[in-house]
Design a protein around this motif. Structure first.
Motif, PDB file in Angstrom:
ATOM      1  N   ALA A  35      -6.063  83.752  51.146  1.00  0.00           N
ATOM      2  CA  ALA A  35      -5.391  82.483  50.845  1.00  0.00           C
ATOM      3  C   ALA A  35      -4.656  82.515  49.504  1.00  0.00           C
ATOM      4  O   ALA A  35      -3.535  82.021  49.396  1.00  0.00           O
ATOM      5  N   SER A  36      -5.248  83.109  48.488  1.00  0.00           N
ATOM      6  CA  SER A  36      -4.617  83.113  47.160  1.00  0.00           C
ATOM      7  C   SER A  36      -3.308  83.905  47.159  1.00  0.00           C
ATOM      8  O   SER A  36      -2.352  83.531  46.481  1.00  0.00           O
ATOM      9  N   ARG A  37      -3.249  84.989  47.917  1.00  0.00           N
ATOM     10  CA  ARG A  37      -2.011  85.767  47.993  1.00  0.00           C
ATOM     11  C   ARG A  37      -0.942  85.017  48.774  1.00  0.00           C
ATOM     12  O   ARG A  37       0.240  85.061  48.427  1.00  0.00           O
ATOM     13  N   LYS A  38      -1.347  84.344  49.829  1.00  0.00           N
ATOM     14  CA  LYS A  38      -0.396  83.545  50.611  1.00  0.00           C
ATOM     15  C   LYS A  38       0.198  82.443  49.737  1.00  0.00           C
ATOM     16  O   LYS A  38       1.403  82.197  49.749  1.00  0.00           O
ATOM     17  N   ILE A  39      -0.657  81.779  48.963  1.00  0.00           N
ATOM     18  CA  ILE A  39      -0.202  80.707  48.082  1.00  0.00           C
ATOM     19  C   ILE A  39       0.779  81.249  47.043  1.00  0.00           C
ATOM     20  O   ILE A  39       1.789  80.603  46.746  1.00  0.00           O
ATOM     21  N   ALA A  40       0.515  82.415  46.502  1.00  0.00           N
ATOM     22  CA  ALA A  40       1.407  83.002  45.495  1.00  0.00           C
ATOM     23  C   ALA A  40       2.795  83.232  46.084  1.00  0.00           C
ATOM     24  O   ALA A  40       3.807  82.924  45.442  1.00  0.00           O
ATOM     25  N   VAL A  41       2.868  83.747  47.303  1.00  0.00           N
ATOM     26  CA  VAL A  41       4.168  83.991  47.934  1.00  0.00           C
ATOM     27  C   VAL A  41       4.868  82.674  48.238  1.00  0.00           C
ATOM     28  O   VAL A  41       6.060  82.507  47.967  1.00  0.00           O
ATOM     29  N   SER A  71       3.511  75.044  56.012  1.00  0.00           N
ATOM     30  CA  SER A  71       3.009  73.798  56.611  1.00  0.00           C
ATOM     31  C   SER A  71       1.496  73.670  56.444  1.00  0.00           C
ATOM     32  O   SER A  71       0.985  72.584  56.181  1.00  0.00           O
ATOM     33  N   ALA A  72       0.758  74.774  56.592  1.00  0.00           N
ATOM     34  CA  ALA A  72      -0.697  74.724  56.411  1.00  0.00           C
ATOM     35  C   ALA A  72      -1.054  74.364  54.973  1.00  0.00           C
ATOM     36  O   ALA A  72      -1.977  73.573  54.729  1.00  0.00           O
ATOM     37  N   PHE A  73      -0.319  74.924  54.010  1.00  0.00           N
ATOM     38  CA  PHE A  73      -0.579  74.613  52.607  1.00  0.00           C
ATOM     39  C   PHE A  73      -0.214  73.161  52.293  1.00  0.00           C
ATOM     40  O   PHE A  73      -0.933  72.479  51.564  1.00  0.00           O
ATOM     41  N   ALA A  74       0.875  72.672  52.873  1.00  0.00           N
ATOM     42  CA  ALA A  74       1.300  71.293  52.629  1.00  0.00           C
ATOM     43  C   ALA A  74       0.313  70.296  53.230  1.00  0.00           C
ATOM     44  O   ALA A  74       0.033  69.255  52.634  1.00  0.00           O
ATOM     45  N   GLU A  75      -0.213  70.608  54.393  1.00  0.00           N
ATOM     46  CA  GLU A  75      -1.110  69.665  55.072  1.00  0.00           C
ATOM     47  C   GLU A  75      -2.552  69.735  54.590  1.00  0.00           C
ATOM     48  O   GLU A  75      -3.227  68.707  54.477  1.00  0.00           O
ATOM     49  N   HIS A  76      -3.058  70.949  54.326  1.00  0.00           N
ATOM     50  CA  HIS A  76      -4.483  71.109  54.053  1.00  0.00           C
ATOM     51  C   HIS A  76      -4.799  71.782  52.725  1.00  0.00           C
ATOM     52  O   HIS A  76      -5.964  72.010  52.413  1.00  0.00           O
ATOM     53  N   GLY A  77      -3.782  72.153  51.955  1.00  0.00           N
ATOM     54  CA  GLY A  77      -4.018  72.818  50.676  1.00  0.00           C
ATOM     55  C   GLY A  77      -4.497  74.241  50.868  1.00  0.00           C
ATOM     56  O   GLY A  77      -4.248  74.864  51.906  1.00  0.00           O
ATOM     57  N   LYS A  78      -5.190  74.776  49.883  1.00  0.00           N
ATOM     58  CA  LYS A  78      -5.661  76.158  49.932  1.00  0.00           C
ATOM     59  C   LYS A  78      -6.579  76.400  51.128  1.00  0.00           C
ATOM     60  O   LYS A  78      -6.567  77.467  51.726  1.00  0.00           O
ATOM     61  N   GLU A  79      -7.366  75.412  51.488  1.00  0.00           N
ATOM     62  CA  GLU A  79      -8.281  75.547  52.622  1.00  0.00           C
ATOM     63  C   GLU A  79      -7.535  75.807  53.930  1.00  0.00           C
ATOM     64  O   GLU A  79      -8.052  76.468  54.816  1.00  0.00           O
ATOM     65  N   LYS A  82      -6.956  79.621  54.676  1.00  0.00           N
ATOM     66  CA  LYS A  82      -8.087  80.523  54.875  1.00  0.00           C
ATOM     67  C   LYS A  82      -8.242  80.818  56.362  1.00  0.00           C
ATOM     68  O   LYS A  82      -8.178  79.922  57.198  1.00  0.00           O
ATOM     69  N   ALA A  83      -8.441  82.082  56.682  1.00  0.00           N
ATOM     70  CA  ALA A  83      -8.559  82.490  58.080  1.00  0.00           C
ATOM     71  C   ALA A  83      -9.780  81.868  58.742  1.00  0.00           C
ATOM     72  O   ALA A  83      -9.752  81.561  59.936  1.00  0.00           O
ATOM     73  N   THR A  84     -10.835  81.632  57.988  1.00  0.00           N
ATOM     74  CA  THR A  84     -12.053  81.075  58.577  1.00  0.00           C
ATOM     75  C   THR A  84     -11.887  79.612  58.971  1.00  0.00           C
ATOM     76  O   THR A  84     -12.572  79.137  59.863  1.00  0.00           O
ATOM     77  N   SER A  85     -10.985  78.901  58.327  1.00  0.00           N
ATOM     78  CA  SER A  85     -10.807  77.490  58.652  1.00  0.00           C
ATOM     79  C   SER A  85      -9.576  77.240  59.510  1.00  0.00           C
ATOM     80  O   SER A  85      -9.261  76.095  59.820  1.00  0.00           O
ATOM     81  N   LEU A  86      -8.895  78.294  59.919  1.00  0.00           N
ATOM     82  CA  LEU A  86      -7.688  78.155  60.716  1.00  0.00           C
ATOM     83  C   LEU A  86      -7.963  77.443  62.032  1.00  0.00           C
ATOM     84  O   LEU A  86      -7.230  76.530  62.421  1.00  0.00           O
ATOM     85  N   LYS A  87      -9.024  77.843  62.703  1.00  0.00           N
ATOM     86  CA  LYS A  87      -9.367  77.246  63.999  1.00  0.00           C
ATOM     87  C   LYS A  87      -9.685  75.764  63.854  1.00  0.00           C
ATOM     88  O   LYS A  87      -9.253  74.948  64.657  1.00  0.00           O
ATOM     89  N   LYS A  88     -10.398  75.410  62.803  1.00  0.00           N
ATOM     90  CA  LYS A  88     -10.779  74.004  62.586  1.00  0.00           C
ATOM     91  C   LYS A  88      -9.551  73.129  62.383  1.00  0.00           C
ATOM     92  O   LYS A  88      -9.445  72.049  62.963  1.00  0.00           O
ATOM     93  N   HIS A  89      -8.588  73.585  61.601  1.00  0.00           N
ATOM     94  CA  HIS A  89      -7.408  72.792  61.317  1.00  0.00           C
ATOM     95  C   HIS A  89      -6.464  72.698  62.516  1.00  0.00           C
ATOM     96  O   HIS A  89      -5.744  71.726  62.677  1.00  0.00           O
ATOM     97  N   ARG A  90      -6.449  73.706  63.353  1.00  0.00           N
ATOM     98  CA  ARG A  90      -5.597  73.674  64.538  1.00  0.00           C
ATOM     99  C   ARG A  90      -6.113  72.666  65.547  1.00  0.00           C
ATOM    100  O   ARG A  90      -5.351  72.108  66.305  1.00  0.00           O
ATOM    101  N   GLN A  91      -7.429  72.443  65.600  1.00  0.00           N
ATOM    102  CA  GLN A  91      -8.008  71.505  66.561  1.00  0.00           C
ATOM    103  C   GLN A  91      -7.737  70.055  66.181  1.00  0.00           C
ATOM    104  O   GLN A  91      -7.802  69.187  67.030  1.00  0.00           O
ATOM    105  N   LEU A  92      -7.452  69.795  64.914  1.00  0.00           N
ATOM    106  CA  LEU A  92      -7.181  68.426  64.485  1.00  0.00           C
ATOM    107  C   LEU A  92      -5.853  68.033  65.027  1.00  0.00           C
ATOM    108  O   LEU A  92      -5.425  67.157  65.465  1.00  0.00           O
TER     109      LEU A  92
END
Length: 92
Positions: A35-41, A71-79, A82-92
């Motif tokens: 997540a931190s590397r994605k945010i940096a880019v 879009s993931a960073f804009a909607e959910h921030g750093k969380e 994260k690959a572990t929370s990807l599934k949770k956010h997609r279900q919302l």
């Protein structure tokens, strides 16, 4: 001190007042995207440190992949990046 000549700015100021330089970007050989590397880019592109075309070429990203990071960073921030929370956010 030797500074390599590069196109564009060497550093940008983020909205929270911190400075981001090209050395804050992940290396071009990055294969494991945490997540931190994605945010940096994402921040580097959005705040004008590096053009989107250069980021896609350097890191081997597609338009769809980069846009999903934004879009993931804009909607959910750093969380949201994260690959572990990807599934949770997609279900919302």
């Amino acid at each position: 001190m030797f500074l390599r000549k590069v196109e564009g700015p060497r550093s940008v100021t983020l909205p929270d007042g911190t400075k981001m330089t090209r050395s804050d970007l992940p290396p071009a050989t990055t294969r494991r995207w945490v997540a931190s590397r994605k945010i940096a880019v994402v921040r580097g592109v959005l705040y004008g440190l590096i053009p989107l075309t250069d980021a896609k070429k350097i890191y081997g990203l597609s338009d769809e992949e980069f846009n999903s990071w934004v879009s993931a960073f804009a909607e959910h921030g750093k969380e949201g990046l994260k690959a572990t929370s990807l599934k949770k956010h997609r279900q919302l």
